[in-house]
Structure formats: structure tokens, C-alpha cells
Scaffold this motif. Structure first.
Motif, PDB file in Angstrom:
ATOM      1  N   LEU A  56       0.822  -1.206   0.000  1.00  0.00           N
ATOM      2  CA  LEU A  56       0.000   0.000   0.000  1.00  0.00           C
ATOM      3  C   LEU A  56       0.855   1.255   0.000  1.00  0.00           C
ATOM      4  N   THR A  57       1.783   1.314   0.938  1.00  0.00           N
ATOM      5  CA  THR A  57       2.736   2.417   1.027  1.00  0.00           C
ATOM      6  C   THR A  57       4.100   1.801   1.301  1.00  0.00           C
ATOM      7  N   GLY A  58       5.093   2.642   1.527  1.00  0.00           N
ATOM      8  CA  GLY A  58       6.418   2.117   1.802  1.00  0.00           C
ATOM      9  C   GLY A  58       6.487   1.315   3.082  1.00  0.00           C
ATOM     10  N   ASP A  59       5.533   1.517   3.994  1.00  0.00           N
ATOM     11  CA  ASP A  59       5.586   0.794   5.269  1.00  0.00           C
ATOM     12  C   ASP A  59       4.260   0.125   5.623  1.00  0.00           C
ATOM     13  N   SER A  60       3.478  -0.246   4.617  1.00  0.00           N
ATOM     14  CA  SER A  60       2.213  -0.938   4.908  1.00  0.00           C
ATOM     15  C   SER A  60       1.823  -1.849   3.751  1.00  0.00           C
TER      16      SER A  60
ATOM     17  N   GLY B 130      -5.299  -4.381   6.761  1.00  0.00           N
ATOM     18  CA  GLY B 130      -4.156  -3.531   6.439  1.00  0.00           C
ATOM     19  C   GLY B 130      -3.154  -3.599   7.571  1.00  0.00           C
ATOM     20  N   VAL B 131      -1.894  -3.886   7.236  1.00  0.00           N
ATOM     21  CA  VAL B 131      -0.848  -4.030   8.252  1.00  0.00           C
ATOM     22  C   VAL B 131       0.191  -2.936   8.043  1.00  0.00           C
ATOM     23  N   LYS B 132       0.374  -2.093   9.032  1.00  0.00           N
ATOM     24  CA  LYS B 132       1.385  -1.029   8.976  1.00  0.00           C
ATOM     25  C   LYS B 132       2.599  -1.456   9.784  1.00  0.00           C
ATOM     26  N   HIS B 133       3.779  -1.298   9.202  1.00  0.00           N
ATOM     27  CA  HIS B 133       5.000  -1.757   9.848  1.00  0.00           C
ATOM     28  C   HIS B 133       5.320  -0.940  11.095  1.00  0.00           C
ATOM     29  N   ILE B 134       5.600  -1.649  12.166  1.00  0.00           N
ATOM     30  CA  ILE B 134       6.046  -1.038  13.408  1.00  0.00           C
ATOM     31  C   ILE B 134       7.502  -1.453  13.604  1.00  0.00           C
TER      32      ILE B 134
END
Length: 612
Positions: A279-283, A335-339
Motif C-alpha cells: 500500500l505504502t512504503g511501510d504498509s 491492512g498491516v502497517k510496519h512497526i
């Protein structure tokens, strides 16, 4: 299959031909001619495009005039002749052209003669070479099928049994057909609004509905001809009454209100991953391929979440993620956003692939509100970062099911590149242009409009509430994002008179509170789960969930912070006290439900039921 597919293609290409003949595809005439000539070869290669355009415009000039309207061959046909005339719709066109050869340019006549000759040559050539049956299946039969449907839907349905000609009364020379528009409009390619086309021939087909809605009262004042999908004719007053009684029902038929999971309480199942999309650079967006036998258990309502359990290098990981797909989509996605340092989010970003199998807990949570196809509400949602995931599901489901409701989304991010679902939100704004407004607030984008730069906070919300987001005009509020932001916004809304019943809060993490054991005492706890009952001894300071897990009971849980609601259960006997609660609705609390991960008994014995 070949006949069906070819007929459908020819049917669709007629709309290309039709709009080209009115020069409504492009402002450049040559573009319309190019599209028209190509489409004409498929629809009926017996006449040139310019000849067709001439004949069709004559239909517009002389609608319902028996002598001069070429389409009156169909629209004015006796009932017993209608099926035959439908399939021979192009015959009167050829006859009309022959009668008017003297009026047409020589090049146009020669082009038509060439096309007739070429068509005959192709048929003869296929006959001689033994390929006539192939030609018949691929084109000749489908072309007659498409011609039959076109004559029926584009000529007979709009015009039959209307006596006024275009010259006499242009508002009653053809009609609109209302009702079942969720299927009729796409099926007829908007020709159920044929009156709009005759009033404004230069408007492309995909704008007929908008034109009618914008000018409806003006048309009704001129006694516009209107019929229902079943053929009942309505005068303007009858139409207004019909619309009042039935108009709001038409858009809701294709979508039913969502149902909950059939599971009595959240349980784990092994489910394969269908796709992993950046989706994005971190998700990433993770879609699941739910087996057919589990679909009822994984049915969900907008705003619910899934708990994912997997074994990463021998370390068991359990995380909760909100479902971001709409109920009507038939998809199950998160949706998974990187932590940084996050075990599962790092795994999802770098290693998770389609075909991998994860353990998924059936949907849980009550962040969303019940949707009602007849509702006409105003919704406002405020999200930041990955807080968009449950709100996206609520937003899309609401707009799909509640055709009269409006939605405003305020979405905070660092910049456009970090905005999850940015493209999808833009598409939704286009799709629901009159009912959806998305306000992007960005904290690190110097090119973003100055009034919308910064963070979403209580002061900014308070300013909005005094301008275009009056609290009293909003039926439901949704907040999801960091704990500090959500609690700040919640306090502002409560100060402005928003009731807790209309204010829905979702947190991905609860407050970290020090463990307190003083003041609590041991208790006897009875746990009902999966139709079975276990009696447990609870140590002082333990929660109901902790006592169940210590005893080996597979009680559902996820965040352990009072934020997700996965451990929700009903207290049947005794009483408990919760440390914190960010997941239960007022109706849940009134019904006796608690979060067992936060619940300490305040009576000597307690009975909780996870199956309730």
C-alpha cells in the motif's frame, strides 16, 4: 458461450456507435467518426457510419411520426409482429437510406455500397471455404441476437404506445422508466433514462441519470412521460408519490444489511493468504482466501477485527488487525502497517506471501454501527495513520448500503506517501461524489494547503465544529488512531454535547497501567465456553481471563489492553470491576457484557459466558 459473448459485445458497442453519432464521445469530430466507424463494423456492416448517423438523427427529428421516423418500424409495431420486427431492425434503416439517396453525399453512398458488397463477399467466401457455420456462430447469429435486444430495449421500451411526436411535445415523445434502477440502469446502459437523451442528445450516456436528477422538477412541470419498470404509466404527481413511497427502496435491493459471524465466540481457524499487496512504503494489504465451509463463521460487520496467530521462528505471535474491506465486497482483508521491531508487521512486510497459511480468529468487536438501507444519516469519521483500516470498512459499507446517507472522513498522515488507501479513497470520492467528502490533514507536507497542515487534535476539531461540522447535524461519530488523539477528540465532542451513544471509539492499544492487586480478593469463577462449563479458582489480583488461561481454558483474547473487545463475555452471576474499557458500547455495558482481560471479581463467585 461464443454466441452469448459476441452478442453482449455487439450490444455494448452499439452505445459507442450511438454516442459517436451524436458526437458526444469527444469534442473532436474525427474522434467520434473513428469510434463510430469501428463500432459500426460490429453492429451492422451493411451501412456506413455516416449513413447510420443521418438515419438516427432523423429518428430524433421525427420521433413517433409513422411516415418519417425509421424507428417507428419497431415502436409502432402491432404486438403480434413485435418479435419479428425486433430481429429485423436494420431493414427499415436500409429502406430509409434508399429513399434518401439523393440527399446524401456521394462518398457516403459509395462507402455503404462497398460495405454491403464486402459483407456479401465475406459470407460467400466462408460458404465456399466451408467456414459459414463458424462465421454464423462468431458473428451472424450474435449480431441478430444483439439487434433483437437493441430494438426491444432502445426503441420499443422507450417509445411504444406514445402518441406525441417530437415536434408536437418533446417531453412526451419518449419516456423514462423508473424502478429497479440498480439493475435496469447498468443493464440498459442508462437508456431507461431515454427521455433525457431525446431532450439533450449531446449528453453522453453515462450522464443521463445526473441530468435527470439535476433537472427533475423542471421536467415534471412540463408533464414528462414516465413509466415504471413493469409498464405502469405515471403522471408527474403520481411519480412524486411513487418516489416518496418506493424511490428509496430501489437502490437497496442489490445489497443486504451485513450479518455477524455464525461463531458463538471468537475461535481460530487456519486460513490461506490470497494476496499481499504493498500500500505504502511501510504498509501492506493482506487478503485472505476463506474456505467455503468457513464463510459463515468469517462473516463480519463493518468495524470488526481479526486476530492473527502465527509461529515466527518458534515464537508464538498474536496480533489484532481491523478488517478494512467492505461487507458487500465478498473479501476479507486487513491492512498491516510496519512497526519498527514489530514481529508480525515485519514478517508481513518482508516474508508473507500468497499461499501462506495463518491462524485467524473469527471476527470480533463492535466499533461499527448497524446499517439500515432506509437510513438517511450524516456520518463523520476521524482517523490517523493505520486508524483508517476499520473506518474504511465502515465508510464503504455505509455508502453502499445506505443510499441516502452522507459521510465525511478527516484523515491525518505525515504526507501523501504515507497515506494508506490513498488511491482507493480517491476512487470512492469519485464514485460517491455527492455523498462522500475526504479531508486530508498532513503534518510533514509543506505543499499541502496551509489550513490542513499539522496534526488532527482537539483544537482543530473544535474549530471545525463551529464551521462546517456542527455537532448537532452529525448522527454518528467514529474515532480511530493513537490513544492521545482519540481521547482528546472524544473529550472535545462530549464537551460539545455529543452523546456517548453517537460516539464510537476504536483503539489499537489501551493505556499501559501498573498492575494493582490491593483491594482484590480470591474468588470462584465459572466460565462457559463452546457449550462447556469450567469452575476455576481465581487468585487475588488476577483478571477473569488470566484465571481461565492459567487453567488451560482456550478463552479468546488479543490485545490484553481493553482495546479490541475480543475477550468480551457476559456476566450471568456476581459482579466484576474493569480496569479500563475502550471497546464496549453503551448497549454492551447495559446488557451485562465485560472485557474479561480487564475484569476483577468484586463478589465471591462470578459466572461469565463467552457464548452469550
Amino acid at each position: 458461450m461464443t454466441v452469448a459473448v459476441s452478442a453482449a459485445a455487439i450490444f455494448v458497442l452499439f452505445t459507442v456507435l450511438h454516442d459517436a453519432s451524436h458526437y458526444s464521445i469527444s469534442t473532436h469530430r474525427w474522434v467520434n467518426v473513428a469510434f463510430g466507424r469501428v463500432a459500426m463494423l460490429f453492429v451492422s456492416p451493411l451501412i456506413s457510419f455516416k449513413s447510420f448517423a443521418f438515419i438516427h438523427i432523423e429518428h430524433h427529428r421525427n420521433t413517433n411520426d409513422d411516415e418519417n421516423d425509421p424507428d417507428h418500424f419497431v415502436s409502432g409495431a402491432p404486438t403480434w409482429q413485435v418479435p419479428v420486427r425486433f430481429a429485423l431492425m436494420d431493414v427499415p434503416y436500409l429502406a430509409f437510406l434508399v429513399r434518401n439517396l439523393g440527399r446524401r453525399p456521394r462518398a457516403e453512398v459509395l462507402e455503404t455500397a462497398f460495405l454491403i458488397t464486402a459483407s456479401a463477399a465475406v459470407i460467400v467466401g466462408c460458404s465456399v471455404s466451408g467456414h459459414l457455420w463458424t462465421l454464423a456462430v462468431v458473428y451472424l447469429i450474435p449480431e441478430r441476437v444483439a439487434m433483437f435486444v437493441l430494438a426491444w430495449w432502445f426503441d420499443w421500451l422507450p417509445h411504444h404506445d406514445l402518441e406525441d411526436t417530437q415536434q408536437e411535445n418533446r417531453y412526451r415523445a419518449t419516456r423514462n422508466r423508473v424502478g429497479a434502477e440498480w439493475i435496469l440502469t447498468p443493464l440498459l446502459l442508462s437508456q431507461n433514462y431515454h427521455l433525457v437523451h431525446h431532450l439533450h442528445p449531446s449528453i453522453p450516456f453515462h450522464r443521463y441519470v445526473a441530468a435527470w436528477r439535476r433537472n427533475e422538477e423542471a421536467y415534471l412541470e412540463r408533464d414528462a412521460a414516465i413509466g415504471t419498470v413493469f409498464g405502469q404509466q405515471l403522471d408527474p404527481q403520481e411519480y412524486r408519490e411513487w418516489k416518496r413511497l418506493n424511490g428509496r427502496l430501489a437502490p437497496i435491493l442489490p445489497i443486504r444489511a451485513p450479518r455477524r459471524s455464525s461463531a458463538s465466540h471468537p475461535v481460530f481457524h487456519r486460513v490461506p493468504v490470497a494476496s499481499v499487496e504493498r500500500l505504502t512504503g511501510d504498509s501492506v494489504l493482506v487478503r485472505f482466501a476463506v474456505p467455503d465451509q468457513l464463510r459463515d463463521q468469517f462473516a463480519f460487520q463493518a468495524g470488526q477485527h481479526l486476530t492473527v496467530r502465527t509461529d515466527l521462528g518458534g515464537e508464538g505471535v498474536r496480533r489484532s488487525y481491523s478488517i478494512c474491506s467492505s461487507v458487500a465486497s465478498g473479501e476479507l482483508a486487513i491492512g498491516v502497517k510496519h512497526i519498527p521491531g514489530g514481529a508480525f508487521s515485519s514478517f508481513a512486510m518482508g516474508q508473507l506471501r500468497a499461499g501462506d497459511v495463518l491462524e485467524l480468529m473469527t471476527p470480533a468487536g463492535s466499533f461499527g454501527t448497524p446499517v439500515d438501507p432506509l437510513a438517511a444519516k450524516t456520518y463523520v469519521a476521524i482517523a490517523a495513520g493505520s486508524g483508517i483500516t476499520p473506518i474504511l470498512s465502515v465508510l464503504t459499507t455505509t455508502l453502499e448500503v445506505e443510499a441516502e446517507s452522507r459521510f465525511t472522513l478527516i484523515y491525518g498522515n505525515r504526507d501523501a506517501g504515507s497515506t494508506m488507501f490513498g488511491e482507493q479513497l480517491a476512487d470512492l470520492e469519485t464514485l460517491y461524489a455527492d455523498r462522500l467528502r475526504v479531508i486530508h490533514v498532513r503534518s510533514r507536507d509543506p505543499r499541502h494547503p496551509a489550513p490542513l497542515r499539522g496534526r488532527v487534535d482537539g483544537a482543530r476539531l473544535a474549530a471545525w465544529l463551529t464551521t462546517d461540522l456542527a455537532a448537532a447535524a452529525v448522527d454518528e461519530w467514529f474515532l480511530c488512531g493513537p490513544v492521545e488523539m482519540v481521547t482528546d477528540l472524544r473529550d472535545v465532542l462530549l464537551d460539545h454535547g455529543v452523546s456517548t451513544e453517537r460516539l464510537h471509539v476504536e483503539l489499537f492499544h489501551g493505556y499501559d497501567r501498573p498492575r494493582v492487586t490491593d483491594g482484590y480478593r480470591p474468588a470462584n469463577v465459572t466460565v462457559r465456553l463452546s457449550g462447556q462449563q469450567r469452575e476455576l479458582a481465581l487468585d487475588a489480583g488476577d483478571t477473569v481471563l488470566e484465571s481461565a488461561l492459567k487453567a488451560g481454558v482456550e478463552a479468546p483474547y488479543a490485545c490484553l489492553g481493553g482495546a479490541c473487545g475480543t475477550c468480551r463475555a457476559k456476566v450471568l452471576q456476581g459482579s466484576v470491576e474493569m480496569d479500563q474499557d475502550f471497546a464496549l458500547s453503551p448497549s454492551d455495558l447495559a446488557g451485562g457484557y465485560v472485557l474479561t482481560c480487564q475484569s476483577h471479581p468484586t463478589s465471591s463467585s462470578v459466572v461469565v459466558d463467552y457464548d452469550a
